[in-house]
Design an enzyme around this catalytic site. Structure first.
Site, PDB file in Angstrom:
ATOM      1  N   GLN A 135       0.759  -1.238   0.219  1.00  0.00           N
ATOM      2  CA  GLN A 135      -0.175   0.072  -0.230  1.00  0.00           C
ATOM      3  C   GLN A 135       0.843   1.240   0.014  1.00  0.00           C
ATOM      4  OE1 GLN A 135      -3.063  -0.057   2.945  1.00  0.00           O
ATOM      5  NE2 GLN A 135      -2.696   2.067   3.438  1.00  0.00           N
ATOM      6  N   GLU A 256      -8.259  -0.958   6.557  1.00  0.00           N
ATOM      7  CA  GLU A 256      -6.830  -0.975   7.236  1.00  0.00           C
ATOM      8  C   GLU A 256      -7.230  -0.954   8.443  1.00  0.00           C
ATOM      9  OE1 GLU A 256      -2.940   1.172   6.636  1.00  0.00           O
ATOM     10  OE2 GLU A 256      -4.618   2.486   6.945  1.00  0.00           O
ATOM     11  N   SER A 381      -2.290   6.936  13.428  1.00  0.00           N
ATOM     12  CA  SER A 381      -1.637   7.227  14.695  1.00  0.00           C
ATOM     13  C   SER A 381      -2.606   7.104  15.569  1.00  0.00           C
ATOM     14  CB  SER A 381      -0.889   8.569  14.405  1.00  0.00           C
ATOM     15  OG  SER A 381      -1.850   9.700  14.243  1.00  0.00           O
ATOM     16  N   GLU A 383      -3.392   9.786  17.476  1.00  0.00           N
ATOM     17  CA  GLU A 383      -4.189  11.176  17.275  1.00  0.00           C
ATOM     18  C   GLU A 383      -5.354  10.953  16.451  1.00  0.00           C
ATOM     19  OE1 GLU A 383      -0.022  11.579  19.092  1.00  0.00           O
ATOM     20  OE2 GLU A 383      -0.648  10.747  17.105  1.00  0.00           O
TER      21      GLU A 383
END
Length: 419
Positions: A135, A256, A381, A383
């Protein structure tokens, strides 16, 4: 939640269990029990060859990519049957590592956006493990802002309709083993960043593609830099319309988060066993009140992850599609893995700095600590996941985006133009 199989699910589970008992590579079982944290655990033979052999055996018997349509190499099974197979496959599921990105992210994107001709050509060898996909999303200057990518795709000036790609990607898992890649590019810098993207797929051995493995802190090279120097891609290898790349990428990203979060281990069973065996001042570590307190905290998190996963399984059993709450699993598991590994090494004292066969539990916690920071970045992530949970699960207001309606070329970055 309903934890019991229906009669149909129980019959399917029995069929799966019988087939695995008769066909699994049992000579690898003990090694696979040590798998995890970017390692297959296999030392007696080539891990990639072992993975491909098991995947091909599953494909030949109709057990590969179970939920895919049969014409694309699957079994047309229900989502819950896929879950049941994974549960029964057990430690042998570690052999699927090289194919997770292709099966869990690239394949569904190709299935949703490619032509029928391409789907019939590309998906069966992907399902069988004969071809591996990567990817090509993240970029050096993009961070977690995928829409800020700078890899360019421009039409060739020879009238062929082909595209010429230039730029680079980073943190591309498995690129060095891949035959194909899913590539998102910028085709129009004169519109807002989310609207000027286009998705392609390409052969990784195309002229101008340069894959450079990244040496990681754990000594492995699972991630790569990938450079594109005037790489030519036919327009027929475009997924979606020109400028529709962001919409196409959401198909990949949705899969994902589910693929990564659903299979992530925290290492709690290993820590519990270590605390039972290790000693502090001549007594089992588990006898220490502070150790028991930390174990209790990790047990609570582990149980929460278990039952959150079961909610998703229950939804699948009912034919429902799990939503953005799946981001919770990856967020909690990744942070727990890192914290747990640090605690385990603290308990080891000076031995915690040693990483060889003499280390407790075969240096499993050392490997866990070196790999855990990557788990908190890959697939979104911490965040980003908190934003998804806050906005899409809790209904909180979204972040302010000052670049929302600004052409990409006009977004300031170190005083340089993006055009």
């Amino acid at each position: 939640m309903d934890f019991d199989d229906t009669p149909q699910e129980a019959a399917f589970r029995s069929e799966v269990r019988s087939w695995i008992a008769a066909n699994a590579p049992k000579h690898l079982e003990e090694q696979l029990k040590r798998a995890g944290f970017a390692s297959s655990g296999i030392e007696s033979e080539d891990p990639m060859a072992a993975s491909k052999a098991w995947q091909k055996k599953k494909a030949d018997a109709g057990w590969a990519c179970l939920h895919w349509p049969k014409e694309y190499g699957g079994r047309a099974a229900t989502p819950i049957e896929r879950v049941i197979f994974g549960q029964e496959e057990g430690v042998y599921g570690a052999l699927s590592g090289p194919f997770i990105i292709g099966h869990g992210m690239c394949g569904p994107t190709v299935m949703a956006w490619a032509s029928e001709e391409h789907k019939r050509r590309l998906l069966p060898p992907l399902a069988s493990g004969e071809e591996i996909w990567c990817q090509l999303f993240s970029e050096p200057a993009g961070g977690s802002d995928l829409a800020g990518l700078r890899t360019k795709a421009v039409k060739a000036d020879d009238g062929s309709g082909d595209w010429i790609i230039s730029g680079s990607k980073v943190w591309t898992s498995g690129a060095q083993h891949s035959q194909w890649g899913l590539l998102i590019t910028r085709t129009d810098p004169d519109v807002p960043k989310h609207k000027g993207l286009t998705m392609f797929f390409l052969r990784m051995d195309s002229p101008g593609v340069d894959v450079r493995p990244i040496k990681q802190a754990n000594g492995q090279s699972g991630f790569n830099e990938v450079f594109f120097e005037d790489v030519r891609i036919p327009d027929s290898q475009r997924l979606g319309a020109v400028g529709q790349g962001w919409e196409v990428s959401l198909t990949t990203l949705m899969n994902e988060r589910l693929s990564i979060g659903s299979g992530m281990s925290t290492g709690f069973p290993e820590l519990f066993q270590f605390c039972m065996d290790a000693e502090i001042d001549g007594r089992p570590a588990v006898d220490d009140a502070s150790v028991r307190s930390r174990l209790a905290q990790y047990a609570v998190r582990q149980t929460g992850l278990k039952y959150t996963g079961m909610r998703a399984i229950t939804a699948l059993s009912k034919g429902q599609t799990p939503g953005p709450e799946n981001s919770i699993g990856k967020l909690v598991a990744g942070a727990t893995m890192q914290d747990l590994a640090m605690f385990a090494l603290d308990l080891q004292g000076q031995a915690g700095v040693v990483w060889d066969e003499s280390s407790p539990m075969n240096a499993r916690f050392q490997a866990m600590l070196m790999r855990s920071p990557a788990t908190r970045i890959e697939g979104g992530s911490d965040e980003i996941l908190r934003n998804i949970i806050g906005e899409r699960v809790l209904g909180l207001p979204g972040d302010i985006r000052v670049d929302k309606n600004v052409p990409f070329k006009d977004i300031p970055t170190s005083g340089r133009s993006q055009a």
